[in-house]
Design a protein around this motif. Structure first.
Motif, short mmCIF file in Angstrom:
data_model
loop_
_atom_site.label_atom_id
_atom_site.label_comp_id
_atom_site.label_asym_id
_atom_site.label_seq_id
_atom_site.Cartn_x
_atom_site.Cartn_y
_atom_site.Cartn_z
N UNK A 103 0.87 -1.17 0.00
CA UNK A 103 0.00 0.00 0.00
C UNK A 103 0.90 1.21 0.00
N UNK A 104 0.61 2.14 -0.88
CA UNK A 104 1.49 3.30 -0.97
C UNK A 104 1.38 4.14 0.29
N UNK A 105 2.53 4.66 0.70
CA UNK A 105 2.50 5.63 1.77
C UNK A 105 2.45 5.04 3.17
N UNK A 106 2.53 3.73 3.30
CA UNK A 106 2.64 3.15 4.64
C UNK A 106 3.96 3.66 5.22
N UNK A 107 3.90 4.19 6.41
CA UNK A 107 5.12 4.68 7.03
C UNK A 107 5.37 6.16 6.82
N UNK A 108 4.50 6.81 6.07
CA UNK A 108 4.62 8.27 5.96
C UNK A 108 4.05 8.88 7.23
N UNK A 109 4.69 9.91 7.72
CA UNK A 109 4.16 10.58 8.90
C UNK A 109 3.68 11.99 8.54
#
Lengths: 238, 257
Positions: A103-109
């Protein structure tokens, strides 16, 4: 093209539980740890098979599409390949570095800026800090977000957010790329750049697995398509 | 553990850096928070126990006495509080991407350790101001620090892993940490405790660590070696057991969380 298998699924079964509290599984792990036996493989109450007896081979440099309705087990297959979860029965062999774009953006804060998130997400996808330093200009250029790169991503629009995430993902030096429903990202111009990027990954002998229920989009980019329904391979695999 | 983490050392570094950034983003006084908490606790205890209740713990300043206890305690409780929800709150990472799961609770231990080191600097300044004579026994602080970090790491791994299965752990931890605060000689000294209870209190590794941190720095006394050996053995065995459990159940985190 040399047919060297990089992903090999042999009679893979995976069960999941519907229950909220999984106390039985923790107890089982402890019992298994002390007695040295394997965990129970049969179904018990409240459990179901997400994958049933799945076998397939993916060769190096191939682009495979996985299609099927929601809940058919497509994402579970990607999770198994990227080692996030383990099969209940059967074996899986994966050769090479996997870029899990599950999934895109997992781990973006949200509080961190674009640049900070590139470091964060890049290392999660398996890049080293020095690799990111080399590639950061390319990543920013590909995303087309140079004006906003020092802004916290909570101020991004959802399209900008996905573009940044996708740019980081496709710059990973992995051998195997897993895309889960990410073809619907961004406007047409950005999409065509994504397809170009997928082509260039293929030219560099990268292996790609794409998950989507959009069959026509899959036909456009994939060598072959495997259809899955209710955890069973129902078509496409010769 | 080191071998397992070596491949992912960049990820661990970035995680520590991320937690550090998030912690002080949009704060007005930033890194000052690192010393504000222990200093305010020190002032509070000094006021309550020194001025209001007029208790005397030792023959030296009670500010120094409380600060020496508050620092390791803040580190331990801060790291444990972070660890409990660290895995369950990052479920979007855990269910999607593989990396050694201990990286998340470990990054919490690391940022709290950075805060702790900043606090220690202040502590050394205070020792100098109070003109405490330094002796070679001071060097015992290093093994004590190592023991504190290993013990804190074990507790953090256990709490983080269990909270994946039972959210009760999160609720219980608030209570357990409060409980442990009184079982640790932060606001009292073990020297003042009756021998019958001493053994019971020493079952808590923090008792040994906190008490001796005061002893080797302020009082300039050496550590009792057999006590050190016993506590060290306990901490190492505990760490090995907890780490093995963690590795074992880590496989199922993504399915359970």
């Amino acid at each position: 093209m040399l047919s060297e298998p990089v992903i090999n699924f042999q009679t893979v079964w995976k069960k999941y539980s519907k229950q909220q509290v999984m106390n039985s599984s923790l107890r089982e792990e402890f019992v298994a740890m002390i007695t040295g036996k394997k965990c129970r493989q049969e179904l018990s109450e409240g459990e179901f098979w997400a994958l049933k007896d799945i076998s397939f081979l993916v060769n190096k440099g191939e682009c495979i599409g996985l299609s099927g309705p929601n809940g058919s087990g497509k994402s579970t297959i990607l999770k198994l390949i990227s080692n996030v979860t383990y099969p209940t029965k059967g074996t899986i062999k994966v050769k090479g570095r996997v870029a899990p774009l599950i999934e895109l953006g997992a781990g973006m804060h949200p509080d961190l800026t674009g640049t900070e998130n590139i470091y964060m997400n890049g290392t999660i996808l398996g890049l080293s800090i020095s690799e990111i330093k080399q590639k950061i200009d390319d990543i920013v250029l590909f995303s087309g977000l140079d004006d906003f790169i020092n802004v916290p991503v909570k101020k991004y629009s959802s399209g900008m957010f996905l573009r940044l995430a996708f740019s980081i993902a496709v710059h990973s030096p992995a051998d195997i790329f897993l895309f889960d429903e990410v073809l619907a990202v961004g406007d047409e111009e950005f999409q065509s750049r994504c397809f170009e990027r997928i082509e260039s990954i293929r030219e560099q002998e990268g292996t790609i697995l794409v998950v989507s229920h959009d069959y026509t989009a899959l036909e456009r980019i994939c060598d072959r398509i495997v259809t899955i329904d209710h955890g069973l391979v129902v078509g496409g695999e010769q | 553990m080191i071998r397992r983490l070596y491949l992912y050392k960049d990820l661990l570094l970035v995680f520590i850096w991320r937690e550090f950034l998030i912690r002080y983003k949009q704060t007005a006084i930033g890194i000052l928070w690192a010393i504000l908490q222990p200093v305010s606790l020190m002032l509070l205890f000094s006021f309550i126990f020194g001025v209001v209740l007029q208790t005397t713990q030792k023959n030296y300043s009670y500010t120094l006495f409380y600060f020496a206890g508050v620092l390791p305690w803040t580190f331990f409780s801060g790291a444990a509080n972070f660890a409990v929800t660290s895995l369950s709150c990052n479920f979007n990472l855990v269910t999607k991407i593989y990396f050694p799961r201990e990286i998340i609770p470990l990054s919490g231990v690391a940022i709290n350790f950075i805060d702790y080191l900043i606090g220690l600097l202040l502590y050394f300044v205070m020792l100098a101001i109070y003109k405490v004579p330094l002796t070679w026994n001071f060097l015992w602080l290093l093994p004590l620090l190592a023991m504190l970090v290993v013990y804190t790491t074990s507790v953090c791994l256990l709490l983080a892993a269990l909270n994946v299965y039972y959210r009760d752990v999160k609720l219980a931890t608030t209570f357990i940490i409060q409980f442990l605060f009184f079982a640790t000689p932060v606001i009292y000294s073990i020297d003042a405790v009756d021998n019958r209870w001493k053994m019971l209190l020493f079952l808590n590794p923090l008792t040994f660590i906190v008490e001796n941190m005061r002893r080797v720095t302020i009082e300039g006394r050496a550590i009792v070696l057999w006590q050190l050996g016993l506590e060290l053995l306990g901490i190492i065995v505990l760490y090995i057991i907890i780490y093995r459990i963690f590795i074992r159940i880590e496989r199922a985190f993504a399915d359970v969380i």
